[in-house]
Write a protein that holds these residues in place. Structure first.
Motif, short mmCIF file in Angstrom:
data_model
loop_
_atom_site.label_atom_id
_atom_site.label_comp_id
_atom_site.label_asym_id
_atom_site.label_seq_id
_atom_site.Cartn_x
_atom_site.Cartn_y
_atom_site.Cartn_z
N GLN A 64 70.63 37.52 75.24
CA GLN A 64 70.38 37.08 76.51
C GLN A 64 69.02 37.57 77.23
OE1 GLN A 64 73.90 37.65 79.23
NE2 GLN A 64 72.73 38.42 80.64
N PHE A 65 68.63 38.47 76.56
CA PHE A 65 67.35 39.22 77.11
C PHE A 65 65.86 38.67 76.28
CE2 PHE A 65 70.62 42.08 78.11
CZ PHE A 65 70.49 42.37 79.43
N GLN A 66 65.98 37.79 75.50
CA GLN A 66 64.76 37.36 74.66
C GLN A 66 63.68 36.81 75.67
OE1 GLN A 66 65.59 35.34 71.21
NE2 GLN A 66 63.44 35.56 70.50
N ASP A 67 64.05 36.00 76.24
CA ASP A 67 62.91 35.42 77.39
C ASP A 67 62.25 36.59 78.32
OD1 ASP A 67 63.23 32.82 76.26
OD2 ASP A 67 64.54 32.08 77.88
N ARG A 68 63.21 37.29 78.88
CA ARG A 68 62.94 38.31 79.40
C ARG A 68 62.13 39.38 78.96
NH1 ARG A 68 66.84 42.28 83.39
NH2 ARG A 68 65.17 43.39 84.18
N LEU A 69 62.38 39.97 77.84
CA LEU A 69 61.13 40.68 76.84
C LEU A 69 60.15 40.16 76.85
CD1 LEU A 69 63.56 42.20 73.92
CD2 LEU A 69 62.18 43.42 75.70
N PHE A 122 56.58 41.69 78.10
CA PHE A 122 55.46 42.18 77.17
C PHE A 122 54.30 41.49 77.42
CE2 PHE A 122 58.29 43.48 73.42
CZ PHE A 122 58.64 44.63 74.02
N GLU A 123 54.12 40.21 77.97
CA GLU A 123 53.21 39.48 78.31
C GLU A 123 52.45 39.87 79.77
OE1 GLU A 123 53.83 34.96 76.18
OE2 GLU A 123 54.45 35.45 78.40
N GLU A 124 53.20 40.43 80.50
CA GLU A 124 52.89 40.88 81.85
C GLU A 124 52.47 42.41 81.68
OE1 GLU A 124 55.84 39.93 84.55
OE2 GLU A 124 55.22 37.75 84.68
N ASN A 125 53.05 43.13 80.70
CA ASN A 125 52.57 44.50 80.70
C ASN A 125 52.06 44.85 79.47
OD1 ASN A 125 54.13 45.74 83.32
ND2 ASN A 125 55.56 44.21 82.62
N PRO A 126 50.84 44.48 78.98
CA PRO A 126 50.47 44.64 77.72
C PRO A 126 50.34 46.07 76.96
CG PRO A 126 48.70 43.86 79.17
CD PRO A 126 49.95 43.72 79.95
N HIS A 127 50.28 47.03 78.36
CA HIS A 127 49.97 48.31 77.85
C HIS A 127 51.44 49.20 77.70
CE1 HIS A 127 45.72 48.01 78.41
NE2 HIS A 127 45.89 47.63 79.75
N PHE A 128 52.44 48.41 77.93
CA PHE A 128 54.07 49.07 77.73
C PHE A 128 54.08 49.43 76.05
CE2 PHE A 128 58.43 48.83 76.73
CZ PHE A 128 58.86 49.85 77.62
N LEU A 155 55.52 40.90 70.24
CA LEU A 155 55.34 39.73 70.79
C LEU A 155 55.37 38.41 69.91
CD1 LEU A 155 55.26 38.61 73.82
CD2 LEU A 155 52.95 38.71 73.78
N ASN A 156 54.67 38.50 69.03
CA ASN A 156 54.72 37.58 67.81
C ASN A 156 56.21 37.40 67.37
OD1 ASN A 156 52.25 36.70 68.21
ND2 ASN A 156 51.56 38.05 66.54
N TYR A 157 56.91 38.47 67.09
CA TYR A 157 58.27 38.48 66.36
C TYR A 157 59.22 37.96 67.65
CZ TYR A 157 62.53 40.53 64.95
OH TYR A 157 64.12 40.52 64.54
N LEU A 158 59.05 38.19 68.74
CA LEU A 158 59.97 37.78 69.59
C LEU A 158 59.78 36.10 70.02
CD1 LEU A 158 59.93 40.73 72.52
CD2 LEU A 158 61.88 40.07 71.04
N LYS A 159 58.42 35.72 69.75
CA LYS A 159 58.50 34.38 69.95
C LYS A 159 58.47 33.50 68.54
CE LYS A 159 54.85 34.70 73.39
NZ LYS A 159 53.34 34.34 73.66
N SER A 160 58.72 34.34 67.53
CA SER A 160 59.29 33.47 66.33
C SER A 160 60.58 33.69 65.82
CB SER A 160 58.09 33.73 65.34
OG SER A 160 58.08 35.19 64.93
#
Length: 529
Positions: A179-184, A188-194, A205-210
């Motif tokens: 349920q949280f994939q899109d939110r993650l 990550f895109e909006e907070n690149p320093h997290f 980020l690449n893992y989550l998108k693929s």
């Protein structure tokens, strides 16, 4: 967007909590050193700083190992081993403020509370799980990451950690991770320093998108695992060890009721790359599932090898941190580990280089202080004479040698630049960058002593040169207290710097007007040998 500015008033840094199924190794020390330097630096800035470490004492690995070693209970087993981690920390002056044990009652209460909050938000359900489970990693792996063990064809391993996996089918509770994939991804895109360093951010980020996130099994049947926290209202299930372990970070700030505190908002998790998925994907989702805020950031470091190879007892290249510390001194090892590592790459431990480093400390930095403390000079007089003056102006008026004036000007500029670089580098856990800048400053100062020959000069010139060189030693020792606390203390003691004048505010030329009162007396001990 998360506010990632450095809060001057409060900070909190955490190591992963370590699995006490064996004695600690160099990797444990590395994580702890990264945190310790950050913590000490914040204290040097007069900030309130918390530093949490500890041991992850539940799970199947602990249960199996305690049975194998014929302990009466798993608790007896972890009670025997967790002090080894405290021993390592004490030996290396790791200045933690909080040591978490997941078997403690306050932690168990927070695990239960986090579960209940996620369950209240309808993010936990019961179902049947089938898949490949790794006992070593305490996690399931998808079919796509499972292969036959090339060395034992009747067994299987996963391609991520190379550890053995076994196929299991059981009834568990699941967390709605999917349920949280899109939110993650959005976060990550909006907070690149997290996630730091940047390469790990891109990797995740690449893992989550693929890769499609599947719902996560967060319990185990008590028939298979009985060593852990029981699921609320269901004694037949034990809470998944990572759900349990990750909650330690909340326990460390006083529990769920304190998650809106400055300590939590300024928490930096320091972890190894092997547990990146659990901290960077599972942990944010568990927190969101309980409607709790995230910590400030996650710092991910790589691992250590030895003499170019993965450490192995069979090869004989395992580095025992306490034994190597006894041989060369703990501060030498602290410096070596931090100077020869970076977050991006695996680091290579070479003992010959450690021996060379100790020689540098004795021959370069220690010898520089010894020379300035010689009986021909008077540090106290030089400090009284020049501490509040403009050195550039004094050199122009007192020293007629243009080359020497240029060398001193370049040296003082390097020293000033170092302090600026340190603030940013420590904030980014980039300690190697700092330490590689310090040796040229020490070498340059030694060269100025050689070039200027202060022992041959009139008193006024002599005092100005000695003041310049001992100020470099004093300021470097203050700045390096987070890295080499024992050696820095010895250096500052040797030149009679008061304990009250060792904070960052005194790391400026001329900021201390009263030290060196007894530095040039005969019979003083060498600061390092």
């Amino acid at each position: 967007m998360i506010n990632l500015r450095l809060y001057s008033s409060v900070s909190h840094v955490t190591t992963p909590i370590f699995y006490p199924n064996a004695k600690p190794h160099l990797g444990h020390l590395y994580s702890s050193l990264l945190c310790d330097v950050y913590h000490r630096w914040m204290q040097l800035n007069n900030a309130k700083s918390l530093f949490t470490t500890g041991t992850d004492e539940h799970g199947l690995k602990i249960q199996i190992e305690s049975e194998r070693q014929k302990y009466k209970t798993p608790l007896d087993f972890v009670n025997k081993l967790y002090p080894e981690f405290i021993r390592l920390d004490n030996f290396y002056n790791i200045s933690f403020t909080n040591f978490i044990r997941t078997t403690n009652s306050d932690h168990i209460a927070n695990v239960t509370k986090l579960w209940e909050l996620c369950n209240k938000n309808k993010l936990i359900y019961k179902g049947t799980h089938k898949g490949w489970y790794s006992i070593s990693d305490e996690t399931f792996y998808p079919e796509s990451k499972v292969i036959k063990n090339p060395n034992e064809p009747n067994k299987f391993i996963n391609t991520e950690s190379q550890n053995e996996v076994v196929y299991q089918s059981e009834t568990n509770y699941f967390f709605k991770l999917s349920q949280f994939q899109d939110r993650l991804i959005k976060f990550f895109e909006e907070n690149p320093h997290f996630i730091q360093p940047r390469s790990k951010h891109h990797q995740l980020l690449n893992y989550l998108k693929s890769t499609e996130l599947k719902d996560l099994s967060i319990s185990r049947p008590i028939s298979r695992l009985n060593w852990g926290v029981k699921v609320p209202n269901d004694d037949s299930q034990i809470i998944y060890v990572w759900f349990d372990a990750l909650t330690n970070y909340i326990t460390s700030i006083g529990g769920i009721s304190n998650v809106n505190s400055l300590e939590w908002k300024n928490t930096s998790h320091v972890i190894g790359k092997d547990i990146m998925k659990f901290h960077s994907i599972y942990w944010p989702c568990f927190l969101w599932g309980a409607e709790l805020p995230l910590p400030r950031r996650i710092i991910i470091h790589n691992h250590w090898i030895s003499n170019g190879m993965k450490m192995s007892k069979s090869i004989g290249n395992v580095v025992e941190p306490i034994e190597i510390g006894k041989k060369y001194g703990t501060d030498i090892i602290r410096w070596y580990v931090l100077e020869n590592s970076n977050l991006e790459d695996d680091s290579n431990f070479v003992e010959q280089d450690v021996a060379h480093l100790k020689e540098l400390f004795i021959g370069k930095w220690g010898n520089l202080i010894n020379r300035c403390c010689g009986t021909k000079f008077n540090i106290s007089r030089s400090v009284q004479r020049f501490h509040s003056e403009n050195l550039s102006q004094e050199y122009n008026e007192i020293i007629k040698d243009d080359n020497l004036r240029t060398e001193v000007s370049n040296l003082l500029n390097s020293l000033k630049e170092l302090k600026i670089v340190m603030k940013e580098a420590i904030e980014n856990f980039d300690y190697a960058q700092i330490l590689k800048l310090i040796w040229p400053i020490i070498n340059h100062t030694n060269a100025i002593v050689q070039i200027s020959k202060p022992w041959e000069r009139p008193e006024l010139e002599q005092d100005l040169i000695i003041f310049t060189c001992i100020e470099v030693c004093r300021i470097l020792a203050i700045l390096c207290q987070p890295i080499i606390p024992n050696i820095s203390e010895k250096f500052l003691d040797r030149i009679d710097v008061l304990p009250s004048k060792r904070s960052l505010s005194f790391a400026e030329i001329g900021s201390d007007n009263n030290y060196g009162s007894n530095s040039n007396s005969k019979g003083r001990e060498l600061p390092i040998s």
